[in-house]
Design an enzyme around this catalytic site. Structure first.
Site, PDB file in Angstrom:
ATOM      1  N   HIS A 126       6.019 -13.308  -5.652  1.00 53.68           N
ATOM      2  CA  HIS A 126       4.590 -13.166  -5.969  1.00 53.68           C
ATOM      3  C   HIS A 126       4.290 -13.831  -7.316  1.00 53.68           C
ATOM      4  O   HIS A 126       4.343 -13.178  -8.363  1.00 53.68           O
ATOM      5  CB  HIS A 126       4.235 -11.670  -6.014  1.00 53.68           C
ATOM      6  CG  HIS A 126       2.772 -11.393  -5.892  1.00 53.68           C
ATOM      7  ND1 HIS A 126       2.070 -11.584  -4.726  1.00 53.68           N
ATOM      8  CD2 HIS A 126       1.871 -10.916  -6.791  1.00 53.68           C
ATOM      9  CE1 HIS A 126       0.810 -11.229  -4.904  1.00 53.68           C
ATOM     10  NE2 HIS A 126       0.663 -10.828  -6.152  1.00 53.68           N
TER      11      HIS A 126
ATOM     12  N   TYR B 190       9.193   1.105 -20.177  1.00 54.81           N
ATOM     13  CA  TYR B 190       9.479   2.521 -20.410  1.00 54.81           C
ATOM     14  C   TYR B 190       9.661   3.313 -19.113  1.00 54.81           C
ATOM     15  O   TYR B 190      10.123   4.443 -19.154  1.00 54.81           O
ATOM     16  CB  TYR B 190       8.355   3.176 -21.206  1.00 54.81           C
ATOM     17  CG  TYR B 190       8.172   2.589 -22.586  1.00 54.81           C
ATOM     18  CD1 TYR B 190       9.221   2.575 -23.505  1.00 54.81           C
ATOM     19  CD2 TYR B 190       6.958   2.047 -22.971  1.00 54.81           C
ATOM     20  CE1 TYR B 190       9.055   2.023 -24.765  1.00 54.81           C
ATOM     21  CE2 TYR B 190       6.781   1.497 -24.231  1.00 54.81           C
ATOM     22  CZ  TYR B 190       7.834   1.483 -25.128  1.00 54.81           C
ATOM     23  OH  TYR B 190       7.664   0.948 -26.371  1.00 54.81           O
TER      24      TYR B 190
ATOM     25  N   ARG C 198      -4.731 -11.463  -0.408  1.00 55.61           N
ATOM     26  CA  ARG C 198      -4.945 -10.666  -1.615  1.00 55.61           C
ATOM     27  C   ARG C 198      -5.669  -9.348  -1.350  1.00 55.61           C
ATOM     28  O   ARG C 198      -5.195  -8.287  -1.733  1.00 55.61           O
ATOM     29  CB  ARG C 198      -5.733 -11.481  -2.644  1.00 55.61           C
ATOM     30  CG  ARG C 198      -5.832 -10.787  -3.997  1.00 55.61           C
ATOM     31  CD  ARG C 198      -6.665 -11.592  -4.977  1.00 55.61           C
ATOM     32  NE  ARG C 198      -6.200 -12.954  -5.128  1.00 55.61           N
ATOM     33  CZ  ARG C 198      -6.818 -13.862  -5.872  1.00 55.61           C
ATOM     34  NH1 ARG C 198      -7.944 -13.540  -6.509  1.00 55.61           N
ATOM     35  NH2 ARG C 198      -6.356 -15.090  -5.973  1.00 55.61           N
TER      36      ARG C 198
END
Length: 752
Positions: free
Chosen positions: A82, A126, A36
């Site tokens: 993931h 968007y 991570r």
């Protein structure tokens, strides 16, 4: 309750809580560190970034192809590789597309991906994205067995353990992260300089750290700026892997004509949000912490343009910027902590040389693996070409077998084929399968010359690859060629490849007193009984009639100037300071002094004064303890004030009188007067002091200093000045009781 309830279940086990928690937390820590927070030294990526780029490659989002919705990309990454929140994945992808966050963006974004003001990107539905050109260089070789693959989280797909990485992305784009018990923070660098450093390490593997830093002089931030860290400090940071860089905004003086000018900031430090920087500068103006700054305007469009207006044109621009560097994020310290995963497993704080060595060793392994993979492909193709040549020389027989035999493959393999040289050969299974899989249209192109030319080319390529794998020198030579190609593609000659962050010496600006930046004007300071303060313009008569709020009245009034530091002494023994220019105007009733300084509610102002340099004051508590203090020690630098007189419980600051003489006269509530030499009092900056006069009951009322030769004077109730020339009756040692005051001494026991 059954009898079996007390019997432990066969699948349960017992262990100490500390060990159980320790083992589980260690597992969590290792997971955080490796999967991570820390980047891999080889490709400079964390797992989430690596998976994003790999998923975009699987979606065929090449830099020259079309865009896809970010929601589709983050959904694929989450579903395939993931299994975490899509918001976190999208945020990571958006950062890869931000040209103000990444020196070499790895994602080409279309839409609103945030800005330098600190605004976040638009929702993933968007925006659109595709891979950027630098990502191609990171991914090149995945199809050629360049790196290992591992199963994804559910075992249905495979993902790369590390990317082939044709350039040192860890240093080129930097990284940051916080793991368990460790963190990393690596600034971005210029790719052209990194390649130069890599080439120098290939040429001289034992190159000194300092020589490497000469080629890679420091970070190159995407937002530009000026690094003012000393060279030796930079060398030490790169040598140890830990340190910091002082980074300043880039600015210039813009002439407005007629002697007027303004400062224009064109680049701000890395990771500083422009909107918060503007807010901080506006706060400095409002609080007058930088009095030389009059106004700030944000005139930025696509570029950064912050306009700073000085309060007076006589101010030096360097002096103004020096104050702003100290009080705002126009200068920041970017910490360096090159804590990375070596070989994807071991966290280590590396030097610059160690990081580049990890990259170069990775590139060599990738080169060898790609060469080995290509050799396998060449061997397979040569085998097939051998079958094609046999088929071409015996085309009629091949067609006859295919037409007549029910199982043509065994027949082809069993046939003895004659070749031009007279040797007899057999087709193997691979060759027979390749012949049978040929299309009829391919027969017309099956010409011996072409087949032999291809075979000769592959044999030459095989010899070249075998020579490459056998020679370490040849391998480094090939890597050198590849790095030079990368430099040509993304180096300083390419668009956007030139260094953006420059270097300069931090010219320390001398501390200029605030008084030099304020227009000098006379004022009359008025402090009411209830603690409201204001400044009237000019020197008004001290006994002039002034309006106050209902229930309030006059407290203190004095003449001063706008450049003066007004000191208010409180009953709690602290001195508070306000600048004359910062006092509210005299048109209204003023403002509470408690809003300007941190004056406790239980404390009250006992004295208001303007101490001048070189003056000394006699300070005494109501208990009769005191000392002499220089005027400079009464001036506080913070809102909290400065403790000057240490008081016993129940005592208050009673006297602060200027020192003018050689003796001290003090009088207590018992009307006993004592005179002693001034030299018996210590000069201190802070403390309780020593006892001036001894009392059985009550405490001290007043004290002054005077010249013994001139006698002691005071004002009687009628306002007339009276004096006592012969003070031998009251002259004694300090800390004695004294004797009753002379006839005619004021009933309030005060000298003035």
């Amino acid at each position: 309750m059954s009898q079996d309830d007390d019997v432990p279940h066969p699948s349960t086990s017992s262990e100490p809580l500390s060990r159980a928690i320790g083992e589980r937390y260690l597992t969590y820590a290792l997971s955080t560190i490796m999967h991570r927070a820390l980047p891999d030294a080889r490709d400079g990526l964390k797992p989430v970034h690596r998976r994003i780029l790999f998923a975009m490659r699987e979606l065929k989002l090449s830099p020259t192809g079309g865009f896809r919705k970010s929601a589709k990309i983050s959904g694929d990454v989450m579903g395939n590789y993931h299994p975490h929140g899509d918001a976190a994945i999208y945020d990571a992808m958006a950062r890869l597309a931000q040209d103000f966050a990444m020196r070499y963006p790895l994602v080409d974004g279309q839409g609103n991906y945030g800005n330098i003001d600190g605004d976040g990107p638009a929702a993933s539905r968007y925006t659109e994205a595709r891979l950027a050109h630098p990502s191609e260089a990171l991914l090149d070789g995945l199809a050629e067995n360049a790196v290992d693959f591992r199963p994804n989280y559910d075992g249905t797909l495979e993902e790369p353990v590390v990317l082939p990485a044709a350039f040192p992305n860890l240093l080129a784009n930097g990284a940051s992260g916080i793991a368990v018990g460790m963190a990393t923070n690596i600034p971005p660098h210029n790719l052209d300089e990194l390649v130069e450093g890599c080439l120098a390490m290939i040429k001289a593997p034992e190159i000194a750290e300092d020589a490497l830093v000469d080629l890679i002089p420091g970070p190159d931030f995407p937002t530009g700026g000026v690094i003012v860290e000393p060279r030796e400090s930079i060398r030490e940071s790169y040598r140890t892997g830990r340190g910091a860089f002082r980074l300043r905004a880039r600015w210039e003086r813009e002439d407005l004509g007629r002697g007027n000018w303004q400062i224009v900031v064109t680049e701000i430090p890395y990771q500083v949000q422009k909107s918060k920087l503007i807010e901080r500068l506006a706060e400095l103006i409002q609080t007058k912490k930088v009095p030389a700054l009059a106004d700030v305007r944000d005139e930025s469009a696509d570029d950064v343009r912050i306009v700073l207006e000085p309060r007076a044109r006589t101010i030096e621009p360097e002096m103004l910027m020096g104050m702003l560097f100290r009080n705002s994020d126009l200068e920041v310290r970017f910490s360096l902590n090159m804590n990375v995963l070596i070989d994807g497993k071991v966290p280590k704080v590396c030097s610059l040389k160690e990081v580049l060595r990890a990259f170069l060793d990775h590139r060599r392994e990738v080169l060898c693996r790609r060469a080995g993979h290509r050799l396998e492909k060449i061997a397979h193709r040569l085998e097939v070409l051998g079958g094609y040549i046999i088929a071409y020389l015996n085309l009629d027989r091949v067609i006859e077998i295919i037409r007549t035999e029910d199982e043509p493959k065994p027949a082809l393999m069993a046939e003895n084929w004659a070749v031009v040289d007279g040797d007899r050969v057999f087709l193997n299974e691979v060759q027979a399968e390749a012949i049978l899989n040929m299309r009829l249209r391919s027969l017309r192109r099956l010409e011996e010359m072409e087949l032999r030319a291809e075979r000769d080319g592959l044999l030459a390529e095989r010899a070249d690859l075998e020579g490459l794998l056998a020679s370490e020198k040849a391998q480094w030579g090939r890597i050198t060629t590849e790095l030079k190609e990368i430099r040509k593609q993304f180096g300083k000659a390419a668009p956007g490849g030139a260094r953006r962050t420059s270097f300069a010496d931090a010219a320390e600006v001398e501390e200029v007193p605030i008084e030099a930046m304020i227009e000098r004007e006379p004022i009359t300071v008025i402090l009411s009984k209830m603690g409201w303060i204001r400044a009237m313009k000019g020197h008004q008569a001290l006994d002039a009639e002034v309006k106050f709020k209902d229930g309030d009245g006059p407290g203190f009034v004095l003449h001063a100037e706008t450049i003066d530091r007004i000191v208010a002494l409180a009953s709690n023994g602290r001195a508070y300071t306000v600048l004359g220019a910062n006092l509210p105007g005299g048109r209204g009733m003023g403002e509470p002094l408690r809003l300007m300084v941190d004056l406790p509610n239980e404390a009250e102002i006992t004295h208001l004064m303007v101490p001048k340099a070189g003056e000394k004051f006699l300070v005494v508590s109501s208990d009769g303890d005191g000392f002499v203090v220089p005027a400079e020690e009464l001036v506080a630098q913070t809102r909290a004030g400065k403790q000057v007189l240490n008081l016993r419980e129940g005592a208050r600051w009673q006297v602060c009188a200027p020192v003018a003489g050689d003796h001290v006269a003090c009088v207590g509530e018992n009307r006993k007067l004592l005179v002693f030499p001034l030299e018996e009092l210590p000069e201190m900056a802070r403390g309780k002091g020593v006892r001036l006069q001894k009392y059985k009951d009550g405490g001290l009322v007043d004290a002054i200093t005077f010249r013994l030769a001139e006698g002691l004077s005071w004002k009687d109730p009628a306002g007339r000045t009276r004096s006592e020339a012969d003070l031998s009756e009251w002259l004694a040692k300090r800390a004695t009781a004294g004797r009753m005051a002379p006839r005619g001494f004021p009933r309030d026991n005060k000298f003035t």
